[in-house]
Design an enzyme around this catalytic site. Structure first.
Site, PDB file in Angstrom:
ATOM      1  N   GLY A  70       0.949  -1.433  -0.311  1.00 37.04           N
ATOM      2  CA  GLY A  70      -0.406  -0.141  -0.492  1.00 37.04           C
ATOM      3  C   GLY A  70       0.933   1.524  -0.365  1.00 37.04           C
ATOM      4  O   GLY A  70      -0.019   1.997   0.008  1.00 37.04           O
ATOM      5  N   ARG A  75      14.428   0.380  -0.380  1.00 34.59           N
ATOM      6  CA  ARG A  75      15.239  -0.867   0.220  1.00 34.59           C
ATOM      7  C   ARG A  75      15.721  -2.011  -0.772  1.00 34.59           C
ATOM      8  O   ARG A  75      15.002  -2.389  -1.735  1.00 34.59           O
ATOM      9  CB  ARG A  75      14.588  -1.663   1.428  1.00 34.59           C
ATOM     10  CG  ARG A  75      13.157  -1.616   1.110  1.00 34.59           C
ATOM     11  CD  ARG A  75      12.376  -1.653   2.545  1.00 34.59           C
ATOM     12  NE  ARG A  75      11.653  -2.524   1.753  1.00 34.59           N
ATOM     13  CZ  ARG A  75      10.491  -3.048   3.044  1.00 34.59           C
ATOM     14  NH1 ARG A  75      10.769  -2.823   4.117  1.00 34.59           N
ATOM     15  NH2 ARG A  75       9.086  -3.705   2.644  1.00 34.59           N
ATOM     16  N   ASP A  98       2.225 -11.038   7.235  1.00 34.99           N
ATOM     17  CA  ASP A  98       2.925 -10.214   6.073  1.00 34.99           C
ATOM     18  C   ASP A  98       4.258  -9.246   6.223  1.00 34.99           C
ATOM     19  O   ASP A  98       4.934  -8.985   5.084  1.00 34.99           O
ATOM     20  CB  ASP A  98       1.359  -9.091   5.837  1.00 34.99           C
ATOM     21  CG  ASP A  98       1.728  -8.454   7.139  1.00 34.99           C
ATOM     22  OD1 ASP A  98       1.311  -8.693   7.814  1.00 34.99           O
ATOM     23  OD2 ASP A  98       1.631  -6.935   6.636  1.00 34.99           O
TER      24      ASP A  98
END
Ligand code: AMP
Ligand code: MG
Length: 491
Positions: free
Chosen positions: A95, A179, A255
């Site tokens: 998201g 990242r 998650d």
């Protein structure tokens, strides 16, 4: 104006986009009005084959703020589900993250390059998809510290300010973190397709995961059972490393557990200071589900959720898959305990062959730390000093009774104290990202636009096992009387 002819070094090979249609949604980064590169990881950039000098520049600021998608990238948001604090959410997904693509690094390893905080995606629900500078720099510091400590982790390539405010409780400077990960495939990625009963997609995902992370397993009689065993083993080793170092992830939802075995999704994480298994720093973890001492059983809980997704692949009759999957999960504790004890023996300087009494020796040391409210990292540093013949630091931490029982029992196990002390130096870090130092570095960056404490802290943490004169303040716990430490997700 961007100089597009400049060779930036990106050579994307986007296997996730190519091989797993239906597992993601294409998306684009939001424009950043006034991009500025806050931090750039030259060593990691070179490892990825990138042109570090060319990227540590205004061009890099445009790229790492999301304004300019580098050639060959294919930005997408990955689909995943997840158990959040024990409650299943069938659709989460990226998201506020965007996978730019994959590159093959200098060691031949495939690495994801991902943005965090680059704006809304089809998975954003009510969120703005943005990130604030403080949490971005926190992930930068913690991830790099973990890497220097030798713990598998995603790493920070860049932090860029967007020049825009993001609104949380108050307006905050916005930023994008870039990242790098072995992949961002999570337990929750499998849960997304399992929850939809889409066994064909699940199999595609599992085969992709095996090929990418555990290629040897493709030749096993039952590759999916072997995948469960391999992931379980890597997690056991990872969590043992967290526990030995005093790392508290803070939000071990399914998650946030990577199939690769890397530490992923740094949110309200922090390092243990005073030793206590019930330590929780996260402001949202009201019941201590993700407390320091809960991490091994939670990892196993998460792996059980992973196992459930694999049942239809392990056996055409999922009922028949339960027994072998359960047997594999049973091994988690064995692997965890073995990895932990090996690490703890190193921290205690036990060089002689293992003895059954080692576990009790380790546990009774931890009990002493708990009883006397001792700083975890300093305690092991003081132990190294004692092995070297300097008892003063340990005397300052442990009261008299410990010197009558535990210390003599420990000393009796050191056949060659000098050799033990040397070995302990590479098992017991001197510098960890101490909570008050992290906070001070973030506050300076966010409130005063002063990056000096952030940069200095990164430099210190890059060599965690090497004591250096002049850096004593970095080894000290928070000043007495400090308020109890609290971390926030910062989303
Ligand atoms: P995390 O806290 O990173 O584990 O995120 C949990 C879920 O919330 C993921 O699906 C995120 O993408 C989503 N999420 C968190 N913060 C935001 C945000 N600011 N905007 C949109 N989605 C978000
Ligand atoms: Mg997450």
């Amino acid at each position: 104006m961007l100089d597009l002819s400049r060779e930036l070094g990106f050579r994307f090979d986007n296997s996730y986009a190519r091989d797993l249609p239906g597992c993601y949604a294409p998306a684009a980064a939001a424009p950043a009005p006034a991009p500025r590169l806050i931090a750039f990881n030259h060593a990691l950039a070179r490892e990825l084959g990138l042109n570090a000098a060319a990227l540590d520049s205004p061009v890099g600021a445009e790229i790492f703020s999301g304004n300019y998608a580098p050639p060959g990238s294919m930005p997408l948001a990955q689909a995943y589900a997840g158990h959040q604090f024990g409650h299943f959410v069938p659709q989460l997904g990226d998201g506020r993250a965007l996978l730019l693509g994959e590159v093959i690094d200098l060691h031949g390893q495939r690495r994801d390059i991902q943005f965090k905080g680059s704006g809304r995606t089809p998975f954003s629900r009510g969120g703005d998809g943005k990130a604030a500078l403080g949490p971005v720099l926190r992930e930068y510091i913690l991830g790099e510290a973990m890497h220097a400590l030798g713990i598998p982790t995603t790493r920070a390539l860049a932090a860029a300010a967007t020049g825009e405010s993001v609104y949380r409780e108050s307006p905050l400077p916005g930023a994008v973190l870039t990242r790098v990960a072995a992949s961002h495939i999570r337990v929750g990625t499998f849960q997304f397709f399992a929850a939809r009963g889409d066994t064909a997609k699940l199999k595609q995902l599992a085969d992709y995961t095996i090929a990418r992370h555990y290629p040897a397993l493709a030749a096993e009689a039952n590759p999916y059972l072997a995948l469960l065993a391999a992931v379980s083993r890597r997690q056991a080793e990872l969590i043992a490393r967290w526990m030995l170092t005093g790392f508290i992830h803070g939000v071990m939802n399914t998650d946030n557990m990577a199939i690769s075995g890397e530490t992923i999704d740094y949110g309200p994480c922090a390092f243990l200071d005073t030793y206590h298994p019930a330590t929780v720093f996260s402001s949202i973890d009201h019941h201590g589900r993700y407390a320091y001492g809960q991490q091994p059983p939670i990892a196993r809980w998460n792996l059980t959720r992973f196992a459930e997704t694999l049942l239809p692949l392990i056996d055409a009759d999922p009922q028949a898959a339960i027994a072998p999957a359960t047997a594999v999960l049973e091994e988690f504790s064995t692997h965890y305990e073995a990895a932990w004890l090996t690490g703890m023996r190193a921290k205690l300087g036990l060089l002689a062959p293992p003895e059954p009494a080692d576990l009790a020796l380790a546990n009774s040391f931890l009990s002493l730390l708990e009883t006397h409210k001792v700083d975890y990292t300093r305690a092991f540093g003081a132990l190294s000093a004692a092995a070297r013949g300097d008892d003063a630091p340990l005397h300052a931490l442990l009261p008299a009774p410990a010197w009558q029982t535990w210390v003599p029992a420990w000393r009796a196990r050191l056949a060659d104290p000098a050799a033990s002390a040397r070995a302990m130096d590479s098992a017991n870090p001197v510098y960890i990202p101490r909570n008050h130092l992290v906070e001070a570095a973030l506050a300076a960056a966010v409130e005063r636009d002063d990056l000096a404490p952030f940069t200095a802290l990164l430099d210190v943490l890059a060599l965690p096992f090497t004591p250096r004169p002049g850096l004593e303040t970095y080894t000290e716990p928070a000043p007495p009387g400090s308020a109890p430490y609290r971390t926030f997700c910062g989303t």
